[in-house]
Scaffold this motif. Structure first.
Motif, PDB file in Angstrom:
ATOM      1  N   GLY A  33      92.567  37.625  -1.035  1.00  0.00           N
ATOM      2  CA  GLY A  33      91.810  38.812  -0.688  1.00  0.00           C
ATOM      3  C   GLY A  33      91.298  39.564  -1.899  1.00  0.00           C
ATOM      4  N   PRO A  34      90.872  40.821  -1.697  1.00  0.00           N
ATOM      5  CA  PRO A  34      90.306  41.619  -2.789  1.00  0.00           C
ATOM      6  C   PRO A  34      91.253  41.793  -3.964  1.00  0.00           C
ATOM      7  CG  PRO A  34      89.848  42.636  -0.663  1.00  0.00           C
ATOM      8  CD  PRO A  34      90.821  41.522  -0.403  1.00  0.00           C
ATOM      9  N   GLY A  35      92.566  41.781  -3.714  1.00  0.00           N
ATOM     10  CA  GLY A  35      93.526  41.951  -4.796  1.00  0.00           C
ATOM     11  C   GLY A  35      93.475  40.828  -5.808  1.00  0.00           C
ATOM     12  N   ARG A  36      92.903  39.701  -5.402  1.00  0.00           N
ATOM     13  CA  ARG A  36      92.830  38.565  -6.319  1.00  0.00           C
ATOM     14  C   ARG A  36      91.913  38.870  -7.499  1.00  0.00           C
ATOM     15  NH1 ARG A  36      94.070  33.149  -5.621  1.00  0.00           N
ATOM     16  NH2 ARG A  36      93.134  31.754  -7.175  1.00  0.00           N
ATOM     17  N   THR A  37      90.809  39.557  -7.245  1.00  0.00           N
ATOM     18  CA  THR A  37      89.866  39.865  -8.319  1.00  0.00           C
ATOM     19  C   THR A  37      90.544  40.682  -9.412  1.00  0.00           C
ATOM     20  OG1 THR A  37      87.991  39.811  -6.790  1.00  0.00           O
ATOM     21  CG2 THR A  37      87.659  40.946  -8.878  1.00  0.00           C
ATOM     22  N   GLU A  38      91.290  41.712  -9.019  1.00  0.00           N
ATOM     23  CA  GLU A  38      91.991  42.519 -10.019  1.00  0.00           C
ATOM     24  C   GLU A  38      93.018  41.682 -10.768  1.00  0.00           C
ATOM     25  OE1 GLU A  38      94.937  46.416 -10.284  1.00  0.00           O
ATOM     26  OE2 GLU A  38      93.402  46.324  -8.706  1.00  0.00           O
ATOM     27  N   ALA A  39      93.714  40.798 -10.051  1.00  0.00           N
ATOM     28  CA  ALA A  39      94.724  39.964 -10.703  1.00  0.00           C
ATOM     29  C   ALA A  39      94.095  39.011 -11.711  1.00  0.00           C
ATOM     30  CB  ALA A  39      95.497  39.180  -9.644  1.00  0.00           C
ATOM     31  N   VAL A  40      92.924  38.475 -11.379  1.00  0.00           N
ATOM     32  CA  VAL A  40      92.230  37.562 -12.294  1.00  0.00           C
ATOM     33  C   VAL A  40      91.754  38.323 -13.531  1.00  0.00           C
ATOM     34  CG1 VAL A  40      90.197  36.095 -12.610  1.00  0.00           C
ATOM     35  CG2 VAL A  40      91.535  35.930 -10.500  1.00  0.00           C
ATOM     36  N   VAL A  41      91.161  39.496 -13.321  1.00  0.00           N
ATOM     37  CA  VAL A  41      90.693  40.293 -14.456  1.00  0.00           C
ATOM     38  C   VAL A  41      91.870  40.632 -15.376  1.00  0.00           C
ATOM     39  CG1 VAL A  41      89.650  42.483 -15.176  1.00  0.00           C
ATOM     40  CG2 VAL A  41      88.718  41.242 -13.212  1.00  0.00           C
ATOM     41  N   MET A  42      92.985  41.035 -14.786  1.00  0.00           N
ATOM     42  CA  MET A  42      94.153  41.371 -15.604  1.00  0.00           C
ATOM     43  C   MET A  42      94.683  40.151 -16.352  1.00  0.00           C
ATOM     44  SD  MET A  42      96.171  43.522 -16.869  1.00  0.00           S
ATOM     45  CE  MET A  42      95.965  45.041 -15.917  1.00  0.00           C
ATOM     46  N   ARG A  43      94.628  39.004 -15.704  1.00  0.00           N
ATOM     47  CA  ARG A  43      95.104  37.780 -16.362  1.00  0.00           C
ATOM     48  C   ARG A  43      94.259  37.464 -17.590  1.00  0.00           C
ATOM     49  NH1 ARG A  43      97.469  32.585 -13.265  1.00  0.00           N
ATOM     50  NH2 ARG A  43      98.780  34.294 -12.568  1.00  0.00           N
ATOM     51  N   MET A  44      92.950  37.653 -17.492  1.00  0.00           N
ATOM     52  CA  MET A  44      92.094  37.374 -18.633  1.00  0.00           C
ATOM     53  C   MET A  44      92.253  38.439 -19.720  1.00  0.00           C
ATOM     54  SD  MET A  44      91.297  34.659 -17.319  1.00  0.00           S
ATOM     55  CE  MET A  44      90.660  34.058 -18.881  1.00  0.00           C
ATOM     56  N   VAL A  45      92.461  39.691 -19.313  1.00  0.00           N
ATOM     57  CA  VAL A  45      92.713  40.749 -20.291  1.00  0.00           C
ATOM     58  C   VAL A  45      94.020  40.480 -21.026  1.00  0.00           C
ATOM     59  CG1 VAL A  45      93.263  43.207 -20.558  1.00  0.00           C
ATOM     60  CG2 VAL A  45      91.333  42.512 -19.129  1.00  0.00           C
ATOM     61  N   ASP A  46      95.016  39.992 -20.302  1.00  0.00           N
ATOM     62  CA  ASP A  46      96.292  39.652 -20.937  1.00  0.00           C
ATOM     63  C   ASP A  46      96.094  38.589 -22.022  1.00  0.00           C
ATOM     64  OD1 ASP A  46      97.682  41.428 -19.386  1.00  0.00           O
ATOM     65  OD2 ASP A  46      98.412  39.935 -17.956  1.00  0.00           O
ATOM     66  N   TYR A  47      95.191  37.635 -21.762  1.00  0.00           N
ATOM     67  CA  TYR A  47      94.923  36.608 -22.763  1.00  0.00           C
ATOM     68  C   TYR A  47      94.365  37.222 -24.039  1.00  0.00           C
ATOM     69  CZ  TYR A  47      92.020  33.317 -25.329  1.00  0.00           C
ATOM     70  OH  TYR A  47      91.410  32.614 -26.338  1.00  0.00           O
ATOM     71  N   PHE A  48      93.461  38.179 -23.886  1.00  0.00           N
ATOM     72  CA  PHE A  48      92.819  38.788 -25.050  1.00  0.00           C
ATOM     73  C   PHE A  48      93.682  39.855 -25.721  1.00  0.00           C
ATOM     74  CE2 PHE A  48      88.944  37.022 -23.099  1.00  0.00           C
ATOM     75  CZ  PHE A  48      88.379  36.433 -24.224  1.00  0.00           C
ATOM     76  N   THR A  49      94.872  40.107 -25.202  1.00  0.00           N
ATOM     77  CA  THR A  49      95.763  41.062 -25.855  1.00  0.00           C
ATOM     78  C   THR A  49      97.070  40.405 -26.294  1.00  0.00           C
ATOM     79  OG1 THR A  49      96.577  41.763 -23.659  1.00  0.00           O
ATOM     80  CG2 THR A  49      94.859  43.104 -24.678  1.00  0.00           C
ATOM     81  N   ASP A  50      97.160  39.081 -26.180  1.00  0.00           N
ATOM     82  CA  ASP A  50      98.403  38.419 -26.571  1.00  0.00           C
ATOM     83  C   ASP A  50      98.327  37.964 -28.035  1.00  0.00           C
ATOM     84  OD1 ASP A  50      97.051  35.999 -26.721  1.00  0.00           O
ATOM     85  OD2 ASP A  50      98.069  35.086 -25.009  1.00  0.00           O
ATOM     86  N   PRO A  51      99.441  37.511 -28.604  1.00  0.00           N
ATOM     87  CA  PRO A  51      99.462  37.132 -30.028  1.00  0.00           C
ATOM     88  C   PRO A  51      98.465  36.038 -30.401  1.00  0.00           C
ATOM     89  CG  PRO A  51     101.696  37.417 -29.226  1.00  0.00           C
ATOM     90  CD  PRO A  51     100.796  37.501 -28.024  1.00  0.00           C
ATOM     91  N   LEU A  52      98.147  35.141 -29.472  1.00  0.00           N
ATOM     92  CA  LEU A  52      97.188  34.080 -29.781  1.00  0.00           C
ATOM     93  C   LEU A  52      95.823  34.660 -30.121  1.00  0.00           C
ATOM     94  CD1 LEU A  52      96.214  31.166 -29.991  1.00  0.00           C
ATOM     95  CD2 LEU A  52      95.936  31.146 -27.494  1.00  0.00           C
ATOM     96  N   PHE A  53      95.355  35.625 -29.331  1.00  0.00           N
ATOM     97  CA  PHE A  53      94.059  36.238 -29.617  1.00  0.00           C
ATOM     98  C   PHE A  53      94.099  36.973 -30.950  1.00  0.00           C
ATOM     99  CE2 PHE A  53      91.346  40.072 -29.419  1.00  0.00           C
ATOM    100  CZ  PHE A  53      90.109  39.451 -29.410  1.00  0.00           C
ATOM    101  N   LYS A  54      95.199  37.680 -31.209  1.00  0.00           N
ATOM    102  CA  LYS A  54      95.314  38.415 -32.472  1.00  0.00           C
ATOM    103  C   LYS A  54      95.328  37.458 -33.666  1.00  0.00           C
ATOM    104  CE  LYS A  54      97.649  42.276 -30.248  1.00  0.00           C
ATOM    105  NZ  LYS A  54      98.888  43.050 -30.061  1.00  0.00           N
ATOM    106  N   ALA A  55      95.983  36.311 -33.484  1.00  0.00           N
ATOM    107  CA  ALA A  55      95.995  35.306 -34.546  1.00  0.00           C
ATOM    108  C   ALA A  55      94.599  34.726 -34.751  1.00  0.00           C
ATOM    109  CB  ALA A  55      96.983  34.199 -34.199  1.00  0.00           C
ATOM    110  N   ALA A  56      93.939  34.400 -33.643  1.00  0.00           N
ATOM    111  CA  ALA A  56      92.594  33.835 -33.729  1.00  0.00           C
ATOM    112  C   ALA A  56      91.631  34.806 -34.396  1.00  0.00           C
ATOM    113  CB  ALA A  56      92.094  33.467 -32.336  1.00  0.00           C
ATOM    114  N   LEU A  57      91.780  36.074 -34.086  1.00  0.00           N
ATOM    115  CA  LEU A  57      90.897  37.081 -34.672  1.00  0.00           C
ATOM    116  C   LEU A  57      91.037  37.120 -36.190  1.00  0.00           C
ATOM    117  CD1 LEU A  57      88.848  39.293 -34.004  1.00  0.00           C
ATOM    118  CD2 LEU A  57      90.757  40.903 -33.871  1.00  0.00           C
ATOM    119  N   GLN A  58      92.253  36.947 -36.686  1.00  0.00           N
ATOM    120  CA  GLN A  58      92.475  36.904 -38.124  1.00  0.00           C
ATOM    121  C   GLN A  58      91.697  35.742 -38.758  1.00  0.00           C
ATOM    122  OE1 GLN A  58      94.139  38.975 -40.087  1.00  0.00           O
ATOM    123  NE2 GLN A  58      95.040  40.285 -38.506  1.00  0.00           N
ATOM    124  N   VAL A  59      91.729  34.593 -38.078  1.00  0.00           N
ATOM    125  CA  VAL A  59      91.047  33.407 -38.605  1.00  0.00           C
ATOM    126  C   VAL A  59      89.542  33.571 -38.487  1.00  0.00           C
ATOM    127  CG1 VAL A  59      90.849  30.905 -38.455  1.00  0.00           C
ATOM    128  CG2 VAL A  59      93.036  32.002 -37.951  1.00  0.00           C
TER     129      VAL A  59
END
Length: 214
Positions: free
Chosen positions: A85-111
């Motif tokens: 249902g509609p709650g899935r959209t928010e969950a997907v957006v949050m999942r992608m935001v979590d990716y961009f705020t985790d250590p992997l993104f921070k490491a990649a940004l350094q490189v």
């Protein structure tokens, strides 16, 4: 079991520790301080052992980024805990935001930042960045259950990822989690409404949210 198999297993374990350690060091210490010696010490192996697996720091970093990205995307693809249902959209957006705020993104940004001023590193990193971008976009489309051939739906997904990347940048210096949750909630509601508009679907089912089976 032959004596060769335990040796190969130890070698694989050492290699994996180096890959994980490289990302952790990058995320915390930055590009300049993440030397082979630092990563080897963090991984609990000798510098010689580290260079046996990865002759240069650039070799280690590029392999580590790809390895950790593939592992992270495999987890994100598992949509078994996403609501319907509609709650899935928010969950997907949050999942992608979590990716961009985790250590992997921070490491990649350094490189990525270092590569901007280093042409040889840039040539290594540019194909990775392109792969990462395509994969993240494709997975977001899959999780939302939309048809990416619709140009409006395609742009909405890209806007979602651009927003997530911006929130990741905002989280680098301070804990931005409270404001981030509010923004995610508001954008998810906007995205859900936009994806259900007839203009997106061109009068048919294309572009509408279709929740995939978990």
């Amino acid at each position: 079991m032959s004596t060769r198999e335990p040796k190969q297993e130890r070698s694989r374990a050492t290699r994996q520790r180096l890959l994980v350690s490289a990302i952790e060091c990058l995320a915390v210490r930055g590009w300049s301080a993440t030397t082979m010696a630092v990563v080897a010490e963090h991984a609990g192996v000798s510098r010689g052992a580290a260079q046996h697996h990865f002759p240069t720091r650039e070799d280690l970093i590029t392999v580590a980024l790809e390895y950790m990205f593939d592992s992270r995307m495999a987890l994100i693809r598992e949509a078994t805990n996403l609501p319907g249902g509609p709650g899935r959209t928010e969950a997907v957006v949050m999942r992608m935001v979590d990716y961009f705020t985790d250590p992997l993104f921070k490491a990649a940004l350094q490189v990525w930042t270092a590569a901007a001023a280093d042409e040889s590193l840039k040539q290594r990193i540019t194909p990775l960045e392109a792969k990462f971008g395509r994969t993240v976009h494709h997975i977001t489309v899959q999780l939302l259950g939309i048809d990416d051939t619709d140009p409006v739906a395609h742009r909405l997904v890209q806007a979602t990822l651009d927003l997530a990347r911006g929130l990741g940048l905002a989280d680098l210096l301070t804990d931005d989690s409270a404001r981030r949750e509010q923004i995610v909630r508001q954008w998810a509601a906007t995205l859900e409404t936009a994806l259900r508009q007839p203009a997106v679907s061109s009068g048919c089912a294309v572009g509408r949210v279709r929740v995939p089976k978990s």
